[in-house]
Design a protein around this motif. Structure first.
Motif, PDB file in Angstrom:
ATOM      1  N   GLN A 111      40.236  40.687  48.369  1.00 25.03           N
ATOM      2  CA  GLN A 111      40.760  39.382  48.767  1.00 25.03           C
ATOM      3  C   GLN A 111      41.964  39.003  47.902  1.00 25.03           C
ATOM      4  O   GLN A 111      42.998  38.557  48.404  1.00 25.03           O
ATOM      5  N   LEU A 112      41.842  39.189  46.600  1.00 29.74           N
ATOM      6  CA  LEU A 112      42.938  38.825  45.702  1.00 29.74           C
ATOM      7  C   LEU A 112      44.172  39.680  45.970  1.00 29.74           C
ATOM      8  O   LEU A 112      45.303  39.185  45.974  1.00 29.74           O
ATOM      9  N   ASP A 113      43.958  40.976  46.209  1.00 27.84           N
ATOM     10  CA  ASP A 113      45.086  41.875  46.479  1.00 27.84           C
ATOM     11  C   ASP A 113      45.798  41.514  47.774  1.00 27.84           C
ATOM     12  O   ASP A 113      46.995  41.778  47.932  1.00 27.84           O
ATOM     13  N   ALA A 114      45.074  40.917  48.709  1.00 31.11           N
ATOM     14  CA  ALA A 114      45.652  40.613  50.021  1.00 31.11           C
ATOM     15  C   ALA A 114      46.489  39.347  50.025  1.00 31.11           C
ATOM     16  O   ALA A 114      47.218  39.095  50.988  1.00 31.11           O
ATOM     17  N   MET A 115      46.400  38.545  48.968  1.00 26.18           N
ATOM     18  CA  MET A 115      47.070  37.251  48.978  1.00 26.18           C
ATOM     19  C   MET A 115      48.444  37.322  48.316  1.00 26.18           C
ATOM     20  O   MET A 115      48.608  37.956  47.268  1.00 26.18           O
ATOM     21  N   SER A 116      49.408  36.664  48.944  1.00 27.99           N
ATOM     22  CA  SER A 116      50.768  36.594  48.409  1.00 27.99           C
ATOM     23  C   SER A 116      50.856  35.414  47.449  1.00 27.99           C
ATOM     24  O   SER A 116      51.382  34.344  47.775  1.00 27.99           O
ATOM     25  N   MET A 117      50.307  35.607  46.281  1.00 25.19           N
ATOM     26  CA  MET A 117      50.258  34.567  45.273  1.00 25.19           C
ATOM     27  C   MET A 117      50.591  35.181  43.922  1.00 25.19           C
ATOM     28  O   MET A 117      50.481  36.400  43.746  1.00 25.19           O
ATOM     29  N   SER A 118      50.974  34.353  42.991  1.00 26.36           N
ATOM     30  CA  SER A 118      51.300  34.848  41.655  1.00 26.36           C
ATOM     31  C   SER A 118      50.039  35.296  40.937  1.00 26.36           C
ATOM     32  O   SER A 118      48.916  34.928  41.319  1.00 26.36           O
ATOM     33  N   ALA A 119      50.216  36.081  39.900  1.00 22.54           N
ATOM     34  CA  ALA A 119      49.080  36.546  39.107  1.00 22.54           C
ATOM     35  C   ALA A 119      48.307  35.364  38.533  1.00 22.54           C
ATOM     36  O   ALA A 119      47.071  35.371  38.470  1.00 22.54           O
ATOM     37  N   GLU A 120      49.038  34.339  38.128  1.00 19.51           N
ATOM     38  CA  GLU A 120      48.383  33.152  37.569  1.00 19.51           C
ATOM     39  C   GLU A 120      47.563  32.432  38.634  1.00 19.51           C
ATOM     40  O   GLU A 120      46.429  31.997  38.384  1.00 19.51           O
ATOM     41  N   GLU A 121      48.102  32.322  39.843  1.00 17.69           N
ATOM     42  CA  GLU A 121      47.377  31.675  40.928  1.00 17.69           C
ATOM     43  C   GLU A 121      46.132  32.471  41.311  1.00 17.69           C
ATOM     44  O   GLU A 121      45.074  31.899  41.594  1.00 17.69           O
ATOM     45  N   LYS A 122      46.255  33.793  41.309  1.00 13.98           N
ATOM     46  CA  LYS A 122      45.095  34.634  41.618  1.00 13.98           C
ATOM     47  C   LYS A 122      44.023  34.501  40.542  1.00 13.98           C
ATOM     48  O   LYS A 122      42.818  34.495  40.846  1.00 13.98           O
ATOM     49  N   ALA A 123      44.455  34.411  39.298  1.00 12.35           N
ATOM     50  CA  ALA A 123      43.500  34.252  38.203  1.00 12.35           C
ATOM     51  C   ALA A 123      42.725  32.944  38.342  1.00 12.35           C
ATOM     52  O   ALA A 123      41.514  32.881  38.077  1.00 12.35           O
ATOM     53  N   LYS A 124      43.417  31.882  38.779  1.00 12.21           N
ATOM     54  CA  LYS A 124      42.762  30.595  38.978  1.00 12.21           C
ATOM     55  C   LYS A 124      41.840  30.621  40.202  1.00 12.21           C
ATOM     56  O   LYS A 124      40.865  29.865  40.270  1.00 12.21           O
ATOM     57  N   TYR A 125      42.147  31.492  41.172  1.00 10.05           N
ATOM     58  CA  TYR A 125      41.319  31.614  42.376  1.00 10.05           C
ATOM     59  C   TYR A 125      39.989  32.297  42.054  1.00 10.05           C
ATOM     60  O   TYR A 125      38.962  32.012  42.669  1.00 10.05           O
ATOM     61  N   GLN A 126      40.029  33.210  41.071  1.00 10.15           N
ATOM     62  CA  GLN A 126      38.841  33.980  40.705  1.00 10.15           C
ATOM     63  C   GLN A 126      37.836  33.110  39.965  1.00 10.15           C
ATOM     64  O   GLN A 126      38.198  32.162  39.265  1.00 10.15           O
ATOM     65  N   ASN A 127      36.549  33.425  40.131  1.00 11.28           N
ATOM     66  CA  ASN A 127      35.517  32.728  39.368  1.00 11.28           C
ATOM     67  C   ASN A 127      35.621  33.080  37.888  1.00 11.28           C
ATOM     68  O   ASN A 127      35.860  34.250  37.542  1.00 11.28           O
TER      69      ASN A 127
END
Length: 647
Positions: free
Chosen positions: A627-643
Motif C-alpha cells: 500500500q505504501l509503495d503504491a502511493m504517490s506521497m513523500s517518505a515523510e507522509e508515508k511514515a505518518k501513514y504507517q502505524n
C-alpha cells in the motif's frame, strides 16, 4: 499472494458472481471482466451484491488468515514445517511482524475493492429500483469489512477517491486515514442500523444476511468500541485522536447497547437457534445448520461454482478452504508392523478425506496449555472431544492392503478402525517414550497392555499434536475409499454463529451492562449445551450423556473477563477469533506472553518454555508495504501513514 494494486481504490472487481432467478441458492459465476461500465446497469449492481458474498472466501477458510488470527496467542504457535508466514506472527524470536509480513496484510489487501463495490450498490441501486432490502446486504458487508479493518489497523480511509463512502471510479494514489471513532460512527454503526431496519428476518438466499446477522455484528461492534473508548491498559491508537465519542456517549453507554442488541438477537432469533449439542454444530454431515448464521460457502457438486476441483489437488490459496491443513500433522508417518514376529513397518493410517484426517501441512500447532488449561475438563465438557482429533484410527484396508491384522504398540494386534495412536487426557500415567522416532515412526510412547501408541499432554510437540476435527475435511465423494484428501475442503467455513450473542451479552454484562439475564445466566446456556454428548469422537461410538448440571455447578458465581475468554476459546478454538478477542479486551500481552511446547524432532517430548515479545504497538497490525509503495506521497507522509512501531 494477493498483490495490492495501485488501483485498489478504483473498485473494479476482477471477479463477479451472479444470481440465478430460479433458485434460492446463491449461485456464483466467475467473470473475466467486471468493469465500471457494467456496474452502471441493473444487472451489474445485482451481480455486485453476489460478489460481496464471494469475497468472504478470500479470508475465511484461508490458512494464512488463520495464522493472522491465531498465531502468537495462547491458542497457536508455529509447527515443524512453518515458514515466516507463521513464525513471524509467533512473536518469539523467529522473525518479527513488519509491513512486509503477508498474513497481517490480508484484510487490507482483500476488502477495499469490495467496500467500493458496496459503495456503488448503495449509490446506484435506488436508480434501478432495487429494493432497499437488497441494498442493505451491501450496507452489511461494507460495515463488516470496515469492522475488520478498524480492529486490525486502527483508523482507515473512508474516502477511496470520490468522498467519504462514495463510489470511486478513478485511480487514486493518495490516501488519508480516518480516526477509529470516525470509522465506527460514520460507517459501521449507521450501515448496520440501516441493515437491521431493512434486511429480512429470514435469508433471501441460502446463507444470505438477515436482521439477526446484522444485529450480531452491531452488538459486537458496540462492545469493541466500548473497550476502545475505555482503553483500560493504555494501548495506543492511530491515527492519534482523543478517545471520545462524537455523539458524547461514554464506554458504558456502548456496553449497554451491546447487551441490549445481543438480547434482542437472542429473543428474536428468526430462523436461527443453538444446536442441541456441540457435536451437532461441527460434524460435517450437519453443515449449514441453523446455528451458523454466515459462512464462506463452497460446494462439492460443481467445479465451476466452487472455483476449484473438489477431486483435484488443492491450490493452498484463496478461494479454497484449506485452513484445516495448517494444524494437521503428518499422521501418515505413523507405523505398525505387518508381521507379528519381525518388525516390518507399514503405514496403518493413510491420508484420507475424512474429518479426522485430511491433508497434512504442519504449519501451526497448539501449545501444551491448550490441553492442560483451556480444555482441562475432558469428561463433562464435550468441546474438547468436539474440537480435536485425539485418536488416529487404522484405515489401511482402504489403501489396497486388505482387511488384515497389523501389529502395533507392545506388538499387540490391531484391526481396521482400531486405535493406532492416542493422545492421553492427562499426564497421570507414566508413558515409555523411545529415543527418536522409534517403531511408531513418530516418537510416540507405550503403556503396558495397550495396542495404541500414546502421547501425553506434556509430550505434545511442534511435530506431533492433536489435529483439528471441527474444521476438518468432510466429503461425500468416494465414501468407501480414501477419497480426495489433497483437494480443498468443500465445507462452508463459518464466519458467525448464533451462540456468540450469548458471549457478547455476557461480556457486556461483566463490563457493567444490566438487564434480564446476568453474565452467569448467559454463559450457563452455552456451558449447559457443552455438557450434552451425542457422539464420542475419541472412542468413535455413539455416546448419550447429559452433564449439564455438572457444567452449571462448576461455573463460578462471579463471571470475569478472563472466564469469558476461556469459554470463548473452548467454544471457538481454531475459528479465527482469538487474536481479535485478546486485542479487544487488551489481554494479548498477558495471555500470549509465554507458552510451552516440545521441539521439532520426532521423540522430542521435553516441554520448552517460550517467551514472546509483545509490545503495545503490536495491538495494531502494520499498514502493508504494498500500500505504501503504491502511493504517490513523500517518505515523510508515508511514515505518518504507517502505524507507529513499524517504520
Amino acid at each position: 499472494m494477493i498483490k495490492f494494486n495501485k488501483k485498489i481504490f478504483l473498485g473494479a472487481v476482477t471477479l463477479s458472481l451472479c444470481f440465478s432467478s430460479c433458485s434460492d441458492i446463491l449461485e456464483e459465476e466467475p467473470r473475466a471482466i467486471y468493469t465500471v461500465e457494467y456496474f452502471n446497469t441493473e444487472s451489474g449492481v445485482n451481480q455486485g451484491v453476489t460478489a460481496l458474498y464471494r469475497h468472504l472466501r478470500l479470508l475465511y477458510g484461508n490458512g494464512y488468515f488463520m495464522s493472522n488470527c491465531q498465531n502468537g496467542t495462547d491458542e497457536s504457535t508455529w509447527g515443524q514445517s512453518a515458514d515466516g508466514n507463521f513464525k513471524e506472527l509467533d512473536m518469539s524470536g523467529n522473525g518479527n511482524i513488519n509491513p512486509g509480513t503477508f498474513p497481517t496484510s490480508m484484510i487490507w489487501g482483500s476488502v477495499f475493492p469490495y467496500i467500493n463495490t458496496a459503495n456503488g450498490i448503495i449509490e446506484k441501486g435506488p436508480a434501478f429500483g432495487i429494493a432497499e432490502s437488497l441494498i442493505s446486504e451491501a450496507r452489511f458487508f461494507r460495515a463488516f469489512d470496515y469492522f475488520m479493518l478498524v480492529q486490525t489497523y486502527g483508523g482507515v480511509p473512508l474516502d477511496l477517491g470520490s468522498g467519504d463512502l462514495a463510489f470511486n471510479v478513478s485511480a487514486v494514489t493518495t490516501s488519508k486515514r480516518n480516526t477509529v471513532s470516525e470509522v465506527y460512527t460514520k460507517a459501521i454503526f449507521p450501515d448496520l442500523l440501516k441493515a437491521i431496519d431493512n434486511l429480512p428476518a429470514s435469508p433471501r438466499v441460502t446463507g444470505g444476511v438477515t436482521k439477526n446477522v446484522a444485529r450480531l455484528f452491531l452488538a459486537k461492534a458496540y462492545l469493541t468500541y466500548g473497550w476502545w473508548l475505555q482503553n483500560p491498559n493504555n494501548i495506543p491508537t492511530y491515527p492519534e485522536a482523543t478517545r471520545t465519542d462524537p455523539s458524547g456517549h461514554d464506554a458504558q453507554w456502548y456496553f449497554q447497547k451491546a447487551y441490549d442488541v445481543a438480547l434482542e438477537g437472542i429473543n428474536s432469533p428468526g430462523p436461527y437457534a443453538l444446536q442441541p449439542t456441540y457435536y451437532d454444530i461441527n460434524v460435517g454431515s450437519n453443515d449449514r445448520n441453523n446455528e451458523c448464521m454466515l459462512y464462506a460457502d463452497h460446494t462439492a457438486s460443481s467445479t465451476y461454482y466452487n472455483e476449484g476441483d473438489p477431486t483435484g489437488f488443492g491450490s493452498g490459496w484463496a478461494p479454497d478452504n484449506f485452513a484445516a491443513w495448517m494444524q494437521t500433522w503428518n499422521y501418515p508417518n505413523i507405523k505398525s508392523s505387518s508381521s507379528a514376529t519381525t518388525w516390518t513397518a507399514v503405514s496403518p493410517v493413510q491420508r484420507a478425506a475424512a474429518q479426522s484426517l485430511g491433508r497434512p501441512w504442519v504449519r501451526m500447532c497448539p501449545p501444551i496449555g491448550v490441553f492442560k488449561n483451556t480444555f482441562a475438563d475432558k469428561t463433562n465438557d464435550s468441546r474438547y472431544d468436539g474440537t480435536f482429533v485425539t485418536t488416529y484410527r487404522g484405515n489401511w484396508e482402504k489403501a489396497g492392503m486388505g482387511n488384515v491384522t497389523l501389529y502395533n504398540a507392545n506388538n499387540l494386534p490391531v484391526q481396521p478402525g482400531g486405535a493406532i495412536l492416542s493422545f492421553l487426557n492427562d499426564d497421570s500415567q507414566s508413558v515409555s517414550y523411545p529415543s527418536g522416532a522409534g517403531q511408531s515412526g513418530v516418537g510416540a510412547g507405550t503403556l503396558t497392555g495397550r495396542a495404541d501408541w500414546v502421547v501425553a499432554p506434556n509430550g505434545i510437540s511442534r511435530i506431533v499434536y492433536p489435529g483439528l476435527w471441527k474444521i476438518g475435511t468432510y466429503t461425500t465423494l468416494d465414501p468407501n475409499g480414501l477419497g480426495y484428501p489433497n483437494a480443498a475442503l468443500t465445507r462452508p467455513f463459518n464466519v458467525a454463529k448464533f451462540s456468540e450473542f450469548y458471549f457478547i451479552a455476557a461480556e457486556a454484562a461483566v463490563k457493567g451492562a444490566s438487564g434480564a439475564k446476568s453474565a452467569r445466566d448467559l454463559i450457563n446456556v452455552i456451558r449447559a449445551r457443552a455438557g450434552k454428548w451425542k457422539f464420542n469422537n475419541a472412542q468413535n461410538v455413539t455416546y448419550i450423556a447429559d452433564n449439564s448440571a455438572s457444567m452449571i455447578a462448576a461455573t463460578p458465581s462471579t463471571i470475569t473477563i478472563d472466564y469469558i475468554l476461556a469459554e470463548r476459546s473452548r467454544e471457538y478454538y481454531g475459528e479465527f477469533y482469538r487474536w481479535y478477542d485478546l486485542v479487544r479486551t487488551q489481554k494479548w500481552q498477558e495471555y500470549g506472553a509465554t507458552y510451552q511446547i516440545g521441539g521439532t524432532a520426532y521423540g522430542d517430548h521435553t516441554p520448552q518454555t517460550v517467551t514472546r515479545n509483545i509490545q503495545k504497538f503490536h495491538y495494531l497490525r502494520p499498514i502493508p508495504t504494498s500500500q505504501l509503495d503504491a502511493m504517490s506521497m513523500s517518505a515523510e507522509e508515508k511514515a505518518k501513514y504507517q502505524n507507529p512501531g513499524y517504520n
